[in-house]
Design an enzyme around this catalytic site. Structure first.
Site, mmCIF file in Angstrom:
data_model
loop_
_atom_site.group_PDB
_atom_site.id
_atom_site.type_symbol
_atom_site.label_atom_id
_atom_site.label_comp_id
_atom_site.label_asym_id
_atom_site.label_seq_id
_atom_site.Cartn_x
_atom_site.Cartn_y
_atom_site.Cartn_z
ATOM 1 N N SER A 398 -0.116 8.187 -6.435
ATOM 2 C CA SER A 398 0.463 7.162 -7.642
ATOM 3 C C SER A 398 -0.526 7.135 -8.887
ATOM 4 O O SER A 398 -0.874 8.333 -9.310
ATOM 5 C CB SER A 398 0.510 5.718 -7.191
ATOM 6 O OG SER A 398 1.158 4.909 -8.093
ATOM 7 N N LYS A 423 3.274 11.329 -5.225
ATOM 8 C CA LYS A 423 4.201 10.057 -5.568
ATOM 9 C C LYS A 423 4.264 9.751 -7.136
ATOM 10 O O LYS A 423 3.451 9.165 -7.850
ATOM 11 C CB LYS A 423 3.714 8.595 -4.994
ATOM 12 C CG LYS A 423 4.557 7.596 -5.454
ATOM 13 C CD LYS A 423 3.723 6.244 -4.745
ATOM 14 C CE LYS A 423 4.638 4.920 -5.225
ATOM 15 N NZ LYS A 423 4.275 4.435 -6.682
#
Length: 510
Positions: A398, A423
């Protein structure tokens, strides 16, 4: 125009304006919306607005919601509208559903309506995984009707969200949300103890104390067993339950009993300590300087910075750490993002700007209509221009991938390690009326070179693997001054140092 779904005279009605225009989210900031309710005798009204500006990158997100609840003996009608910055045409939709006779389930039905509405207006996939999202609400309401417990009702909300096919869009309980806030805000009110359950015995053991905290000042030491809090024995209690008891308002006190083993190991001693609660700052940054000798015999210094999460304080804490090392004449840096699962995307962008100049593109976002938009710096000024290596692995996800991509694609850093998690989705976080929170995937992102990250990850320039990092506990990382020998035994750190030496000897720009 009005759309009627399964109308029945014996059921209350749920009415929503039907807007197919998505809320505009011009930034990838992970917004944690805290609602400001305005109560009335008839119900409640809520507006959610956020506007943040930091380090030259301007990001704004405005989400307005209005919920009006009317309760009667046999019926409830709820009106909800979701607004965005620009007016949008809307059609009205009416859905009939049964209201539970169990009060706690009725409360969860309202939470269901909130969650459903937010998904409807902001979820990144406008097809909702190729299903009729309006009918999904009615189906879930009907399935929730016979339930008698709030836990079972929450299970129905989670089941509804699971049909979206996105594991990152989820709802968490009020207790879980409070823990999330502590992690993302980087501070809490408590005594500064890290405790964990000893696997073999189940006893709660002190792992460490935060330096300068009430627990540290009271002389509590690593290895002591926590046996009692405010007169309540902790037999069978887990670490989270004990942590909740230790937290509380600043200025209040908590009394703990601690058991320590004598130096000889033949006996034990129990002591009681009264601790004042205070503001505790949790820093995601730990740093040290790694001294080494260059091939020509000179002493060189490499600054090592470990970032464990992207909390609200990540950028300011890192800036402070880098400034301190610059004052000690560090010539190069290693930024360790291994096993960093992410956090606040805005924090990731703020950290990137500590290392970059100018108006570089940090990331591209893709909204639910497929529109790709850049997020650029505005007249950035890096804290340092010294050579930089970023360590990543399969646990870097992320915001870690956003940061690694920004530094790599703009030619600022070499990536060393293993392929990242992959991600490439961004969530907004909204606190709901019952204290729970809804995470919604609102956008996807690409690296500045327009490389796909979601389910792909980022491949480093130089591959390396090590098991050493997995054995470094959080306690050791908090005491980085004594961890240099451990870092020098980390093969990826050794590879990073070699890359830095090569870049410096070749005069490579960073």
């Amino acid at each position: 125009m009005e759309k009627i779904l399964t109308p029945r005279l014996d059921l209350p009605l749920l009415q929503f304006p039907r807007s197919r225009k998505p809320i505009l989210i011009p930034s990838p900031s992970l917004n944690r919306h805290k609602k400001r309710p305005c109560s009335s005798r008839l119900g409640f009204e809520t507006e959610i607005c956020t506007d943040t500006e930091s380090h030259g990158v301007k990001m704004s997100s405005t989400v307005g919601r209005k919920l009006l609840g009317l309760a009667a003996a046999a019926a409830v009608a709820v009106s909800s509208s979701i607004c965005c910055d620009s007016p949008a045409l809307a059609e009205s939709m009416t859905i009939a559903f049964p209201i539970s006779r169990a009060r706690e389930v009725t409360a969860v039905q309202r939470t269901l309506v909130e969650a459903w509405g937010l998904i409807r207006e902001t979820f990144v996939d406008p097809t909702f995984n190729h299903q009729d999202w309006d009918s999904k609400l009615q189906q879930t309401m009907v399935e929730m009707f016979p339930l008698r417990s709030a836990d079972a009702a929450y299970g129905m909300i989670k089941a509804m969200l699971s049909t979206l096919g996105d594991p990152f869009t989820r709802i968490i309980s009020p207790k879980e949300y409070q823990s999330f806030r502590i992690g993302s805000e980087g501070n809490l009110q408590g005594v500064g103890l890290f405790i964990n359950s000893e696997p073999r015995t189940g006893h709660l053991v002190v792992m460490s104390c935060i330096e300068g905290s009430p627990a540290d000042r009271a002389g509590i030491h690593e290895g002591e067993e926590l046996v009692e809090i405010n007169g309540q024995k902790l037999d069978g209690a887990d670490s989270e339950a004990a942590a909740q008891k230790l937290r509380g308002r600043v200025g209040t006190f908590v009394t703990v009993k601690l058991k320590s083993v004598n130096g000889s190991g033949t006996g034990s001693h129990i002591r009681e300590v009264k601790l004042p609660r205070d503001y505790i700052k949790l820093s995601p940054i730990s740093s040290t300087i790694i001294p080494h000798t260059t091939p020509d015999g000179h002493l060189a210094k490499t600054g090592y910075v470990k970032l464990t999460a992207f909390s609200q304080t990540a950028a300011s804490d890192m800036e402070h750490a880098v400034h301190e090392m610059e004052n000690q004449n560090v010539q190069s840096y290693i930024l360790d993002l291994r096993n960093n699962p992410g956090g606040l995307v805005k924090a990731g962008l703020d950290v990137a700007q500590l290392w970059l100049d100018g108006d570089e593109t940090l990331v591209y976002t893709i909204d639910r209509e497929g529109v790709t938009s850049p997020i650029n710096m505005i007249d950035g000024h890096a804290v340092t221009h010294d050579p930089l290596v970023v360590l990543v692995n399969e646990g870097s996800a992320s915001a870690s991938e956003i940061l690694a991509g920004a530094l790599h694609d703009n030619g600022r850093a070499v990536l060393v390690g293993r392929r990242t998690y992959g991600k490439g989705k961004i969530q907004s976080v909204t606190e709901l009326d019952d204290g729970s929170a809804l995470f919604v995937t609102v956008a996807k992102y690409l690296s500045p070179s327009l490389h796909e990250i979601d389910q792909v990850g980022i491949t480093p320039d130089v591959q390396c693997s090590t098991d050493k990092i997995d054995s470094l506990t959080g306690e050791i990382l908090m005491k980085m001054n004594s961890s240099v020998p451990l870092l020098e035994a980390d093969s990826c750190v050794m590879v990073a140092e070699h890359e830095l030496e090569t870049r410096q000897s070749n005069g490579a720009a960073s």
